[in-house]
Design a protein around this motif. Structure first.
Motif, short mmCIF file in Angstrom:
data_model
loop_
_atom_site.label_atom_id
_atom_site.label_comp_id
_atom_site.label_asym_id
_atom_site.label_seq_id
_atom_site.Cartn_x
_atom_site.Cartn_y
_atom_site.Cartn_z
N PHE A 35 6.52 -0.44 6.81
CA PHE A 35 6.70 -1.81 6.10
C PHE A 35 7.19 -2.55 7.28
CE2 PHE A 35 6.87 1.00 2.70
CZ PHE A 35 5.97 0.72 1.50
N TYR A 36 6.63 -3.83 7.44
CA TYR A 36 6.96 -4.73 8.44
C TYR A 36 7.91 -5.73 7.95
CZ TYR A 36 6.24 -7.37 12.74
OH TYR A 36 6.53 -8.12 13.80
N LEU B 187 0.82 -1.25 0.12
CA LEU B 187 0.01 -0.12 0.16
C LEU B 187 0.88 1.19 -0.03
CD1 LEU B 187 -2.63 -1.23 2.73
CD2 LEU B 187 -2.76 -0.88 0.22
N THR B 188 0.19 2.15 -0.30
CA THR B 188 1.12 3.60 -0.53
C THR B 188 1.03 4.36 0.73
OG1 THR B 188 1.59 5.38 -2.00
CG2 THR B 188 -0.82 5.05 -1.64
N GLN B 189 0.53 4.02 1.96
CA GLN B 189 0.71 4.69 3.23
C GLN B 189 1.08 3.69 4.06
OE1 GLN B 189 -3.49 5.95 2.96
NE2 GLN B 189 -4.03 4.40 4.45
N ASP C 222 15.57 -3.16 5.94
CA ASP C 222 15.39 -2.83 4.59
C ASP C 222 16.68 -2.10 3.87
OD1 ASP C 222 14.04 -2.73 2.32
OD2 ASP C 222 12.72 -1.21 2.81
N PHE C 223 16.61 -2.33 2.69
CA PHE C 223 17.69 -1.65 1.72
C PHE C 223 16.96 -0.67 0.70
CE2 PHE C 223 21.01 -0.74 -1.09
CZ PHE C 223 22.14 -0.70 -0.10
N TYR D 34 13.98 5.32 5.33
CA TYR D 34 14.67 3.92 5.07
C TYR D 34 15.87 3.79 6.15
CZ TYR D 34 11.22 4.11 1.20
OH TYR D 34 10.23 4.20 0.24
N PRO D 35 16.14 2.72 6.46
CA PRO D 35 17.56 2.62 7.12
C PRO D 35 18.63 3.47 6.64
CG PRO D 35 16.54 0.27 7.01
CD PRO D 35 15.65 1.35 5.91
#
Length: 386
Positions: free
Chosen positions: A214-215, A209-211, A287-288, A367-368
């Motif tokens: 992220f798990y 989804l765009t909102q 995440d990357f 993001y990280p």
């Protein structure tokens, strides 16, 4: 009672300096986390460990990625696993039947609905192997961005296995959501096959989804990115190539000395016929993400944390779109790192970056180790977002 008081207090802070508001938000977040953690028995808590090696090549003529991924998945749960759910999120941009497409339309955003096939995106070319043996992977019948990888032998508690697959991504337009390109400006996020989270509540396969956030599972990343030589790349992780690090420092000096952005030119230079491969490492991140643009200017800084005296490297990557704001990037990063380190505990990594995103790439999307800032309405809006 304390929680209610803080909420009421935060509501009366609309005219107080942003740093104070951010402090209250941080306190509320910590209280919420503490309350949630208090309800979860310690014996049931675990995290899976997922370590990645990814190599990818950008084709900036076709706007495509070709990659290969090696994952070491360790089962830290008390449950034997007979399958692993995967997120293949670029498929969210595939057609009008995805959760993303439906969400955009429900929100009154019609660009995707009326877009051309050439503007949409997908991921294909998957060929999974588990411990070097061919494995069965079945996409979900409802959500094209979710799939299930079946294991021939259950993965017992405490054991690990190796998963490999090639993959191909057609990069969608950046008009839609966080993964995308605008001509030859690339915002590459949620781009590789990624195991869904398995926790005390079970599997969490989620459509893109765009909102929201992220798990994802935490682990270590080794990523190599190949692309034309004159691209500037901003990414999660620590760049391992000394020649490229020196080149970024040279560009930072040029940005300070020559102020090339005053011409306000947003045109794209031709891509170099020679290519380069950049190598990144990141430990214990979930995440990357990476961003590539031939027009990026660079500013760098070094921040010393007051307690440990550890030094943090900061980078600002920006185009000619809003240079009067971006030249203050290092200053605002410094304030953010020092304030949050004082309030919440020291920033855990040795690098932090902000990058000039565009269109729907997720203004203020973190993001990280790297955050997309996007277009700012005012100088205060830019500072507040950083």
């Amino acid at each position: 009672m304390i929680y209610s008081f803080l909420i009421q207090s935060a509501n009366h802070l609309t005219k107080i300096k942003s740093s104070v508001k951010l402090l209250f938000c941080s306190i509320l977040f910590l209280i919420n986390c503490t309350l949630c953690a208090a309800q979860l028995p310690a014996s049931t808590y675990f995290q899976q460990e997922v370590n990645y090696q990814i190599s990818v090549r950008l084709n900036d003529v076709k706007n495509e990625l070709d990659g290969f991924e090696r994952i070491v998945y360790k089962n830290n749960s008390a449950t034997s696993l007979s399958f692993i759910y995967f997120h293949i999120w670029p498929n969210a941009y595939r057609d009008d039947n995805t959760a993303l497409a439906k969400q955009l339309l429900e929100n009154g955003e019609t660009k995707f609905y009326f877009s051309k096939p050439s503007e949409r995106g997908f991921i294909n070319g998957l060929s999974f192997k588990v411990n070097e043996e061919n494995a069965v992977f079945k996409p979900d019948s409802i959500n094209a961005e979710i799939g299930k990888l079946y294991l021939k032998k259950p993965l017992a508690p405490g054991e690990q296995l190796e998963i490999t697959t090639p993959f191909h991504v057609k990069i969608p337009s950046a008009e839609f959501s966080r993964l995308g390109h605008l001509e030859q400006s690339y915002m590459i996020s949620q781009w590789y096959p990624k195991p869904a989270v398995f926790d005390a509540q079970g599997w969490h396969p989620m459509p893109y989804l765009t909102q929201g956030e992220f798990y994802s599972e935490f682990g270590n990343f080794e990523v190599s990115i190949s692309l034309p030589k004159n691209y500037v790349v901003a990414a999660t992780g620590y760049l391992q190539d000394s020649a490229e690090i020196n080149w970024l420092s040279l560009k930072a000096r040029e940005t300070l000395d020559k102020e090339p952005y005053v011409k306000n030119d947003l045109s794209f230079p031709a891509s170099d016929t020679a290519s380069k491969t950049l190598h990144y490492k990141a430990a214990q991140v979930h995440d990357f993400a990476w961003f590539a643009d031939k027009r990026f200017h660079v500013l760098e800084d070094e921040i010393e944390l007051p307690q440990s005296k550890r030094k943090i490297k900061s980078y600002s990557y920006f185009t000619n779109a809003q240079p009067s704001y971006w030249k203050h990037g290092p200053e605002y990063i410094r304030e953010s790192i020092l304030n949050y380190s004082s309030w919440l505990g020291e920033y855990p990594y040795d690098q932090v970056s902000i990058v000039d995103g565009t269109v729907a790439a997720g203004t203020g999307m973190e993001y990280p180790m790297i955050t997309v800032i996007g277009t700012s309405l005012t100088s205060f809006d830019f500072e507040y977002t950083v």
